[in-house]
Design an enzyme around this catalytic site. Sequence first.
Site, short mmCIF file in Angstrom:
data_model
loop_
_atom_site.label_atom_id
_atom_site.label_comp_id
_atom_site.label_asym_id
_atom_site.label_seq_id
_atom_site.Cartn_x
_atom_site.Cartn_y
_atom_site.Cartn_z
N GLY A 1 0.85 -1.18 0.00
CA GLY A 1 0.00 0.00 0.00
C GLY A 1 0.88 1.22 0.00
N GLN B 1 3.10 9.98 1.44
CA GLN B 1 4.42 9.33 1.27
C GLN B 1 5.11 9.80 -0.01
OE1 GLN B 1 2.86 5.10 2.15
NE2 GLN B 1 5.01 5.01 2.72
N CYS C 1 7.61 -0.69 5.92
CA CYS C 1 7.03 0.50 5.29
C CYS C 1 8.02 1.06 4.26
CB CYS C 1 6.76 1.54 6.37
SG CYS C 1 6.04 3.07 5.75
N LEU C 2 7.49 1.49 3.12
CA LEU C 2 8.36 2.07 2.09
C LEU C 2 9.05 3.34 2.61
CD1 LEU C 2 6.07 1.70 -1.07
CD2 LEU C 2 7.98 0.24 -0.39
N HIS D 1 -2.53 0.30 8.65
CA HIS D 1 -1.23 0.92 8.40
C HIS D 1 -1.37 2.10 7.44
CE1 HIS D 1 3.27 0.56 7.56
NE2 HIS D 1 2.85 1.32 6.56
N GLU D 2 -2.13 1.92 6.36
CA GLU D 2 -2.25 2.99 5.36
C GLU D 2 -3.02 4.19 5.90
OE1 GLU D 2 -0.33 2.96 2.93
OE2 GLU D 2 0.20 0.87 3.29
N HIS E 1 -0.97 6.44 8.05
CA HIS E 1 -0.15 7.41 7.30
C HIS E 1 -0.92 8.71 7.09
CE1 HIS E 1 3.57 5.50 6.09
NE2 HIS E 1 2.94 4.41 5.64
ZN ZN Z 1 3.86 2.62 5.25
#
Ligand code: ZN
Length: 191
Positions: free
Chosen positions: A49, A54, A102-103, A144-145, A148
């Site tokens: 995701g 981000q 996480c990215l 998680h998304e 963010h």
């Molecule tokens: Zn993340």
Amino acid sequence: MALRKIATIGNPILRQPTRVLTKEELLSPKTQSFIDDLVETMLDANGAGIAANQVYEPVRLCALHVKDNPRYPYKPNIPLTILVNPTIELVSSETFLNYEGCLSVPNLRGEVPRSVKIRVKAWDRTGAEVDFETAGLTAGTYQHEVDHLDGKLFVDRVVDTRSLCTWQDFERYRMVEFTERAKALVARFGS
Ligand code: ZN
């Protein structure tokens, strides 16, 4: 379409809550083309995701997609989903420990308690309302998304900091045990 640059932990953009989109803004060519870029960036980075902030756009919009993901081999598939102005309601007070990455937090993973069952309300990319329940590992990905979009990162929710590890050490020391727990969740919830 274009790949966007991904902000990493320490960048203030990740800590600012995002702005709700109006339907008019969502349907504008600029936002629709941004959504294409966001999806392309997520797929290129093998993310499960990605949230708009981000990639430096502080709007309340995220994308999810899991299809035989090499970063998370135990994750059940999630069809490509765009959520606009999402909200999450916890349906169950029961939690499980999800091993997250996480990215925006390169080469780190950690255990995060997540609700086993949630209700998600949002718009899709056309502005149509979506309202559904999801459970298990997949519910963890949604939480998680949406975190963010509220300016939160998974590291904020790690309770036992001894669970923090590099990706290599996750594979070396934690993967077998976590995969067993993940399989049990998928068996119980189907997701
Ligand atoms: Zn993340």
